[in-house]
Design an enzyme around this catalytic site. Structure first.
Site, PDB file in Angstrom:
ATOM      1  N   HIS A  34       9.253  -7.969  -2.485  1.00  9.57           N
ATOM      2  CA  HIS A  34       9.704  -6.581  -2.633  1.00  9.57           C
ATOM      3  C   HIS A  34      10.797  -6.481  -3.694  1.00  9.57           C
ATOM      4  O   HIS A  34      10.812  -5.554  -4.522  1.00  9.57           O
ATOM      5  CB  HIS A  34      10.279  -6.054  -1.312  1.00  9.57           C
ATOM      6  CG  HIS A  34       9.294  -5.933  -0.207  1.00  9.57           C
ATOM      7  ND1 HIS A  34       9.345  -6.736   0.902  1.00  9.57           N
ATOM      8  CD2 HIS A  34       8.239  -5.100  -0.019  1.00  9.57           C
ATOM      9  CE1 HIS A  34       8.372  -6.398   1.735  1.00  9.57           C
ATOM     10  NE2 HIS A  34       7.678  -5.423   1.191  1.00  9.57           N
ATOM     11  N   ARG A 184       4.617 -10.306   7.089  1.00  6.81           N
ATOM     12  CA  ARG A 184       3.915 -10.856   8.248  1.00  6.81           C
ATOM     13  C   ARG A 184       4.049 -12.375   8.378  1.00  6.81           C
ATOM     14  O   ARG A 184       3.694 -12.940   9.402  1.00  6.81           O
ATOM     15  CB  ARG A 184       2.436 -10.459   8.208  1.00  6.81           C
ATOM     16  CG  ARG A 184       2.196  -8.982   8.510  1.00  6.81           C
ATOM     17  CD  ARG A 184       0.718  -8.650   8.585  1.00  6.81           C
ATOM     18  NE  ARG A 184       0.492  -7.319   9.122  1.00  6.81           N
ATOM     19  CZ  ARG A 184       0.478  -6.207   8.405  1.00  6.81           C
ATOM     20  NH1 ARG A 184       0.688  -6.282   7.100  1.00  6.81           N
ATOM     21  NH2 ARG A 184       0.273  -5.034   8.968  1.00  6.81           N
TER      22      ARG A 184
END
Length: 291
Positions: A34, A184
């Site tokens: 990110h 995840r």
């Protein structure tokens, strides 16, 4: 750094901005992948806006919405260090009020791969991204190559609906063993984390075979599948060699293609992809690796 939680607040701030705005939509629990998007946006724009919103409409009934990792304070501190100007953190009710009844459907491109495995997923993705684009009005929006199908779908939506935003796709950031960074990954226990490296191994195998002259897409799929099946903790959802633009499965590699896969390692479903394209011919040319 300003943190805002309502649409009127973010719109009021946006109206004050006269130069370029880079926008990074996220679901939070940020990692270096990110932050690579944020860094790129910071370089290319006068103002950087990041949204943090775990979008409920892109999760299926048996998926991990309630368990999806969240740590807003940590996320805000990371974004502050990157020099982000505005963070938009809306509630579910803010984005989907009780009377909400409009949806964005991108056809054809969403019939394959993740769209086939997760019915309704891209309806939720396209709708929330369209809403965020309307609210933020960015000059450029940044997405990761790891979610390659999502990037293709968003580009098609932007083109079809004549949205005034440039879509920038940033190379996948990886761990030292090649595993694509993902929120995840936190679900993986140590044994599963080690086994998850098989995804990138299968993708690099396909890339090597293609570079060696293999044009039979079925052969590439078979070789990838055989390698993954050697890992007892890995269960294949799909293995794909598809057209890079239409995402339709290929029989022969005569044009740019995307090698992609979805594999469950334990209970965690992971996705990844690499390009089979002369512009990114060398293994790793379309990725960054975090040591």
């Amino acid at each position: 750094m300003q943190v805002v939680r309502t649409i009127p607040e973010i719109r009021a701030l946006r109206q004050q901005l006269t130069s370029s705005v880079g926008f990074v939509p996220t679901m939070g629990y940020l990692h270096e992948g990110h932050l690579a998007l944020v860094k790129r946006a910071r370089v290319e724009n006068s103002t950087v806006i990041v949204s943090i919103f775990v979008n409920p409409t892109q999760f299926g009934p048996r998926e991990d919405l309630s368990a999806y990792p969240r740590d807003l304070n940590r996320d805000l501190e990371l974004l502050r260090k990157e020099g982000v100007d505005i963070v938009f953190v809306p509630s579910d009710d803010e984005m989907y009020p009780s009377e909400f009844s409009s949806w964005v459907d991108v056809e054809k491109l969403t019939e394959w791969l993740e769209g086939a495995s997760r019915p309704g997923h891209f309806r939720g993705v396209a709708t929330i991204v369209a809403k965020l684009f309307n609210i933020v009005q960015p000059t450029r929006a940044y997405f990761g190559q790891k979610d390659a199908q999502q990037a293709v779908v968003i580009k098609r939506m932007v083109a079809d609906l004549n949205m005034m935003v440039e879509i920038v796709v940033v190379p996948t950031l990886r761990e030292s063993d090649g595993l694509a960074m993902s929120s995840r990954n936190i679900y993986l226990n140590p044994e599963e984390r080690q086994a998850a490296a098989i995804l990138f191994q299968a993708l690099t195998l396909a890339q090597r075979l293609w570079q060696g002259g293999e044009k039979n897409a079925d052969e590439l799929r078979q070789q990838m599948s055989s390698l993954i099946q050697r890992e007892p903790l890995a269960k294949i959802d799909y293995v794909s060699i598809a057209d890079a633009e239409t995402l339709e499965e290929l029989s022969s590699l005569e044009r740019p293609a995307l090698a992609s896969l979805a594999v469950r390692t334990g209970k965690t479903r992971l996705i990844d992809n690499v390009s089979l394209d002369l512009k990114g011919a060398a293994i790793g040319n379309d990725i960054n690796t975090c040591q």
